[in-house]
Design a protein around this motif. Structure first.
Motif, PDB file in Angstrom:
ATOM      1  N   UNK A   1     175.925-104.359  38.174  1.00 15.75           N
ATOM      2  CA  UNK A   1     176.104-103.088  38.899  1.00 15.75           C
ATOM      3  C   UNK A   1     176.364-101.931  37.943  1.00 15.75           C
ATOM      4  N   UNK A   2     176.037-100.741  38.386  1.00 18.30           N
ATOM      5  CA  UNK A   2     176.318 -99.541  37.601  1.00 18.30           C
ATOM      6  C   UNK A   2     177.694 -99.025  38.000  1.00 18.30           C
ATOM      7  N   UNK A   3     178.648 -99.102  37.107  1.00 19.94           N
ATOM      8  CA  UNK A   3     180.010 -98.652  37.408  1.00 19.94           C
ATOM      9  C   UNK A   3     180.322 -97.289  36.789  1.00 19.94           C
ATOM     10  N   UNK A   4     179.559 -96.920  35.784  1.00 20.85           N
ATOM     11  CA  UNK A   4     179.801 -95.657  35.088  1.00 20.85           C
ATOM     12  C   UNK A   4     178.632 -94.708  35.336  1.00 20.85           C
ATOM     13  N   UNK A   5     178.840 -93.729  36.193  1.00 16.95           N
ATOM     14  CA  UNK A   5     177.776 -92.789  36.551  1.00 16.95           C
ATOM     15  C   UNK A   5     178.067 -91.359  36.103  1.00 16.95           C
ATOM     16  N   UNK A   6     179.279 -91.103  35.646  1.00 13.77           N
ATOM     17  CA  UNK A   6     179.680 -89.738  35.292  1.00 13.77           C
ATOM     18  C   UNK A   6     179.275 -89.455  33.847  1.00 13.77           C
ATOM     19  N   UNK A   7     177.991 -89.157  33.652  1.00 16.42           N
ATOM     20  CA  UNK A   7     177.456 -89.044  32.302  1.00 16.42           C
ATOM     21  C   UNK A   7     176.582 -87.803  32.168  1.00 16.42           C
ATOM     22  N   UNK A   8     176.725 -87.134  31.037  1.00 12.04           N
ATOM     23  CA  UNK A   8     175.861 -86.014  30.660  1.00 12.04           C
ATOM     24  C   UNK A   8     174.844 -86.494  29.636  1.00 12.04           C
ATOM     25  N   UNK A   9     173.646 -85.941  29.700  1.00 12.98           N
ATOM     26  CA  UNK A   9     172.611 -86.235  28.712  1.00 12.98           C
ATOM     27  C   UNK A   9     172.468 -85.012  27.818  1.00 12.98           C
ATOM     28  N   UNK A  10     172.666 -85.191  26.508  1.00 12.63           N
ATOM     29  CA  UNK A  10     172.750 -84.089  25.562  1.00 12.63           C
ATOM     30  C   UNK A  10     171.628 -84.180  24.526  1.00 12.63           C
ATOM     31  N   UNK A  11     170.950 -83.069  24.295  1.00 16.54           N
ATOM     32  CA  UNK A  11     169.853 -83.009  23.325  1.00 16.54           C
ATOM     33  C   UNK A  11     170.069 -81.802  22.421  1.00 16.54           C
ATOM     34  N   UNK A  12     169.996 -82.028  21.128  1.00 16.82           N
ATOM     35  CA  UNK A  12     170.062 -80.927  20.156  1.00 16.82           C
ATOM     36  C   UNK A  12     168.663 -80.703  19.581  1.00 16.82           C
TER      37      UNK A  12
ATOM     38  N   UNK B   1     174.449 -86.545  35.389  1.00 15.88           N
ATOM     39  CA  UNK B   1     175.116 -85.482  36.150  1.00 15.88           C
ATOM     40  C   UNK B   1     174.615 -84.121  35.685  1.00 15.88           C
ATOM     41  N   UNK B   2     174.361 -83.984  34.390  1.00 17.46           N
ATOM     42  CA  UNK B   2     173.863 -82.734  33.820  1.00 17.46           C
ATOM     43  C   UNK B   2     173.058 -83.041  32.571  1.00 17.46           C
ATOM     44  N   UNK B   3     172.093 -82.193  32.295  1.00 25.62           N
ATOM     45  CA  UNK B   3     171.319 -82.263  31.058  1.00 25.62           C
ATOM     46  C   UNK B   3     171.593 -80.972  30.289  1.00 25.62           C
ATOM     47  N   UNK B   4     172.091 -81.100  29.074  1.00 22.94           N
ATOM     48  CA  UNK B   4     172.428 -79.935  28.252  1.00 22.94           C
ATOM     49  C   UNK B   4     171.585 -79.972  26.990  1.00 22.94           C
ATOM     50  N   UNK B   5     170.870 -78.888  26.732  1.00 26.95           N
ATOM     51  CA  UNK B   5     170.091 -78.756  25.502  1.00 26.95           C
ATOM     52  C   UNK B   5     170.755 -77.686  24.641  1.00 26.95           C
ATOM     53  N   UNK B   6     171.138 -78.078  23.425  1.00 28.97           N
ATOM     54  CA  UNK B   6     171.724 -77.130  22.486  1.00 28.97           C
ATOM     55  C   UNK B   6     170.635 -76.676  21.519  1.00 28.97           C
ATOM     56  N   UNK B   7     170.342 -75.387  21.552  1.00 24.31           N
ATOM     57  CA  UNK B   7     169.346 -74.774  20.683  1.00 24.31           C
ATOM     58  C   UNK B   7     170.048 -74.342  19.397  1.00 24.31           C
ATOM     59  N   UNK B   8     169.737 -75.055  18.299  1.00 26.27           N
ATOM     60  CA  UNK B   8     170.424 -74.793  17.034  1.00 26.27           C
ATOM     61  C   UNK B   8     169.682 -73.715  16.237  1.00 26.27           C
TER      62      UNK B   8
END
Length: 392
Positions: free
Chosen positions: A83-94, A117-124
């Motif tokens: 089972x999936x017990x951990x769902x509170x996750x952000x996906x991060x891309x630099x 939950x969210x996808x965050x892209x950091x533009x360096x």
């Protein structure tokens, strides 16, 4: 020399084919066909479970018997059924100045079996506005970090995320549809602070890509492995080889880890010493008693650099970052094994390589010898000049 095809790769025909074969298909049986040279990846229920590179022709059934272990298939099934017990996750891309690669990566996210939950892209500090437009069109959150350096960008991503778990991938990666789900399933014990995944080559179309995959690739095999206090303690005299844990292109953390041991060290990685910010962070986590886990069912594909010139630069950065990370680790932990690797293990290794080079044996293993050595020297000089610089 860097423009030459190494002697041990002159017989290869490019692009090298990568074939994905279901290990239960009719082709993998008593009358399995003979196939030609290339990389063969066997899959079970859509997940890679074994691979083999063949240079000539080989019977597919015999190849599967050698490359696929029953326990690997069973592990993949166990993960699928868990089972999936951990769902509170952000996906991060630099990212920096790679809008096309970023668009390809972002296109693989909506297919995830566990939506982040969210996808965050950091533009360096990319030039122009292409990165922003691509991120906004995808529905992801755009964050700008003007201080150039991958670890500045990673730290900005950590600060921007709002979830309990943080998953990182790179802009030159494509994600398997169950990548995030299987990363999260691997956090099944509280001591597991980091999980990395299997990274396969997206293509092998040039000699540079094949050299990278053969000697520098991100794949760590098809067995789950835990790296914890015993691993760290037993290998301490010669420095814990944290680089065996996985690749920064596929990793996830509990947020609590950053609260406990700090953020990524900005003296490392691209834009600074060159690389190894991820392995230094894993080493730091191990030093503080945590556990890192390699989870082979969390699959992604990395597209390596195609040109020899670009690969030479990358290898210089890798070795620069590696030596820099060893010095940072010594500064942080006092573990003399880090200095042993710099002063004894690496010189011995390069003396052996230099002997082959003198005999004019330009193989894929030593064709970038100059770049490796220059990278080592640069990494040491870079960190020593910044010895008292704050880490983040």
């Amino acid at each position: 020399m860097r423009d030459l095809i190494p002697s041990d790769m002159k017989d290869n025909v490019f692009p090298v084919p990568i074939r994905y074969v279901d290990h239960l298909s009719d082709d993998v049986g008593a009358s399995a066909p003979v196939i030609g040279a290339g990389l063969v990846v066997f899959v079970s229920d859509g997940l890679p479970v074994g691979q083999a590179y063949i240079e000539g022709s080989e019977n597919l059934g015999a190849l599967a018997a050698r490359a696929v272990l029953p326990e690997t298939i069973q592990h993949a099934r166990n993960v699928m059924q868990a089972p999936i017990r951990n769902r509170d996750v952000s996906l991060l891309i630099c990212t920096k100045d790679r809008p096309d690669e970023l668009a390809r990566c972002l296109a693989s996210i909506p297919r995830q079996s566990l939506p982040p939950v969210e996808v965050i892209v950091v533009d360096n500090a990319s030039a122009g506005d292409d990165t922003r437009r691509i991120v906004e069109a995808s529905g992801a959150t755009y964050v700008r970090e003007n201080r150039v350096g991958l670890d500045y960008a990673r730290n900005a991503a950590v600060r921007a995320a709002k979830t309990e778990f943080l998953a990182f991938t790179d802009d030159d990666v494509v994600l398997h549809e169950r990548w995030l789900e299987n990363l999260m399933k691997a956090f099944d014990r509280p001591e597991v602070g980091c999980v990395t995944g299997l990274v396969l080559p997206g293509e092998l179309s040039t000699p540079a890509q094949l050299i990278f995959e053969t000697h520098w690739g991100f794949g760590r095999g098809y067995k789950r492995r835990d790296f914890g206090p015993d691993f760290y303690r037993q290998s301490a005299p010669f420095v814990a080889p944290a680089w065996l844990i996985g690749a920064g292109a596929s990793q996830a953390f509990r947020r609590q880890v950053f609260d406990d041991i700090g953020l990524f060290d900005v003296r490392l990685d691209m834009g600074a010493a060159g690389c190894s910010g991820d392995s230094e962070f894993w080493n730091r986590l191990l030093h503080h008693g945590g556990t890192c886990r390699y989870e082979p069912t969390a699959v992604s594909w990395h597209f390596h650099r195609k040109e020899m010139k670009g690969l030479a630069k990358q290898i210089r950065q890798y070795m620069s970052g590696h030596v820099a990370a060893l010095l940072v680790q010594y500064q942080n932990t006092g573990n003399l094994g880090n200095l042993w690797r710099i002063l004894v293990s690496l010189p011995k290794h390069y003396l052996q390589k230099f002997g082959k080079w003198l005999r004019k044996e330009a193989t894929s293993d030593n064709i970038f010898l100059r770049d490796e050595i220059l990278g080592c020297l640069n990494g040491a000089w870079y960190v020593l000049r910044r010895w008292k610089t704050p880490a983040w």
